[in-house]
Design an enzyme around this catalytic site. Structure first.
Site, PDB file in Angstrom:
ATOM      1  N   SER A 210       0.831  -1.198   0.000  1.00  0.00           N
ATOM      2  CA  SER A 210       0.000   0.000   0.000  1.00  0.00           C
ATOM      3  C   SER A 210       0.874   1.259   0.000  1.00  0.00           C
ATOM      4  CB  SER A 210      -0.961  -0.043   1.195  1.00  0.00           C
ATOM      5  OG  SER A 210      -1.965   0.925   1.087  1.00  0.00           O
TER       6      SER A 210
ATOM      7  N   ASP B 175     -10.058  -4.130  -4.205  1.00  0.00           N
ATOM      8  CA  ASP B 175      -9.193  -3.081  -3.667  1.00  0.00           C
ATOM      9  C   ASP B 175      -9.296  -1.853  -4.562  1.00  0.00           C
ATOM     10  OD1 ASP B 175      -7.191  -1.461  -2.660  1.00  0.00           O
ATOM     11  OD2 ASP B 175      -5.575  -2.908  -2.973  1.00  0.00           O
TER      12      ASP B 175
ATOM     13  N   HIS C 274      -7.951  -5.281  -0.006  1.00  0.00           N
ATOM     14  CA  HIS C 274      -6.792  -4.491   0.421  1.00  0.00           C
ATOM     15  C   HIS C 274      -6.351  -4.929   1.821  1.00  0.00           C
ATOM     16  CE1 HIS C 274      -4.148  -1.030   0.135  1.00  0.00           C
ATOM     17  NE2 HIS C 274      -4.417  -0.763   1.398  1.00  0.00           N
TER      18      HIS C 274
END
Length: 313
Positions: free
Chosen positions: A163, A255, A285
Site C-alpha cells: 500500500s 481493492d 486491500h
C-alpha cells in the site's frame, strides 16, 4: 459481494453488523494516535500465527532527519551474507508500524530465506510529506552502507512494501536507479498506492471493503503531498520508470488501488523493466497482514516470498 473470498466476506459482514450497532465516528474526529492504536490492535488480532523460527532484532537506522526505529528479521538457517529486503509498512503514510506488519515480515523472511529490514519511518500528519519518503530513502542507503553489519550481500538488496509502503519502495527504487554504489536488485510492490493524477475506475467503483473513499481522502489530506515542489516522489503516475529494478507487483480484486497497481506494472513492462504482475481477484486491500482470516493469505504470501527468493538468489 459476489466473488470475494468467503472468509473475508464473513469478516466484512461481522464488521458491518458491529458498525450498525455502534457506528464509528469520522476519521477527522479521532486523534491519529487513537486511529493507529485501533488499527494495530485489529491487525495483530488477525495475525497470531507467524513463523516462530525467525529471529527479530530491533535497531536504529538512518532517517531523513536523524535515526528511526527498524527491525531486522533473520530466518532460521540463513547463510552469511544473504539477500536483504528493506521493507516499508502500509497505512496511508499515517498509520501502521513494526507491530502491525511483524507477522507479514516474518513470513517473507522465512519463505524467501532472506533477511528483512522493516523500517518504522515517520508518519503524517505530525511529519508531513516528504518525511516518510526521506526516511525510506535514507534507510535504504544506510542498509547498503552497513550491509556487512546486517549480514547482507550488497549485490542482493531489494526494497518492498504494501500500500503506502509500496509507494515508498517504488519511489526509492526510482531515486536510487542512477546511484552506482547502491544498485537495487528488485522491488516487491504489494497492492501499491501510486497516487494517480486522475481517479482510476477502481477508485470510482470501490468504496471499501477495508479501504474506503473516506479513508483515502483522509490519508491524502494528512500526507499533504499535493502541491509540494517534490510531490512527484509520492504521486508516481507520471514519473519516468526507465531503468528501474525488476519488479513483482501484486493487486487485489476488491481493492480501490488495483487499477493504479496494474497500470504501474504495465508502465514498468513498457519501459523494458522485467515485471511480473499477479492479481488475486477474490482478495481485499491489506490482506497480507490478516493472515488468520483466510488460508488464501498464506498462499499469496508464499508466492511473494518465492518471487523474492528467486530475485535475490
Amino acid at each position: 459481494m459476489s466473488g470475494i473470498d468467503a472468509d473475508f466476506a464473513a469478516m466484512i459482514e461481522q464488521q458491518e453488523a458491529a458498525a450498525r450497532v455502534q457506528p464509528a465516528p469520522p476519521l477527522d474526529a479521532i486523534p491519529p494516535d487513537m486511529v493507529r492504536a485501533g488499527y494495530r490492535m485489529q491487525r495483530q488480532a488477525q495475525d497470531q500465527n507467524a513463523p516462530k523460527d525467525v529471529e527479530a532484532r530491533d535497531l536504529k537506522v538512518a532517517g531523513g532527519a536523524g535515526e528511526v526505529p527498524a527491525r531486522l528479521y533473520r530466518p532460521a538457517g540463513v547463510g552469511d551474507p544473504s539477500g536483504l529486503l528493506v521493507y516499508f509498512h502500509g497505512g496511508g503514510f499515517v498509520i501502521g508500524d513494526l507491530e502491525t506488519h511483524d507477522g507479514h515480515c516474518r513470513r517473507l523472511a522465512a519463505g524467501s530465506g532472506c533477511r528483512v529490514l522493516a523500517v518504522d519511518y515517520r508518519l503524517a500528519p505530525e511529519h508531513p510529506f516528504p518525511a516518510g519518503h526521506d526516511d525510506a530513502l535514507a534507510a535504504t542507503k544506510w542498509a547498503f552502507d552497513h550491509a556487512a553489519d546486517l549480514g547482507a550481500d550488497p549485490r542482493r538488496i531489494a526494497v518492498g512494501g504494501d500500500s503506502a509502503g509500496g509507494n515508498l519502495a517504488a519511489s526509492v527504487a526510482l531515486d536510487l536507479r542512477d546511484d552506482p554504489q547502491r544498485k537495487l536488485a528488485f522491488q516487491l510492490l504489494l497492492y501499491p498506492g501510486i497516487w494517480p493524477d486522475e481517479e482510476t475506475q477502481s477508485r470510482k467503483d470501490l468504496d471499501g471493503p477495508v479501504l474506503t473513499r473516506a479513508a483515502l481522502e483522509w490519508f491524502d489530506k494528512m500526507l499533504a503531498a499535493t502541491g509540494h515542489p517534490h510531490a512527484h516522489r509520492a504521486l508516481l503516475a507520471k514519473r519516468d520508470v526507465e531503468n528501474a529494478p525488476p519488479a513483482f507487483v501484486v493487486t487485489a480484486g476488491f481493492d480501490p488501488l488495483k487499477d493504479e497497481g496494474r497500470e504501474y506494472a504495465e508502465r514498468l513492462s513498457a519501459a523494458g523493466v522485467p515485471t511480473k504482475h499477479v492479481e488475486y481477484p477474490s482478495l481485499v486491500h491489506d490482506f497480507y497482514i490478516m493472515a488468520d482470516v483466510s488460508p488464501a493469505v498464506a498462499a499469496a504470501g508464499e508466492e511473494a516470498a518465492a518471487a523474492l527468493k528467486a530475485a535475490l538468489a
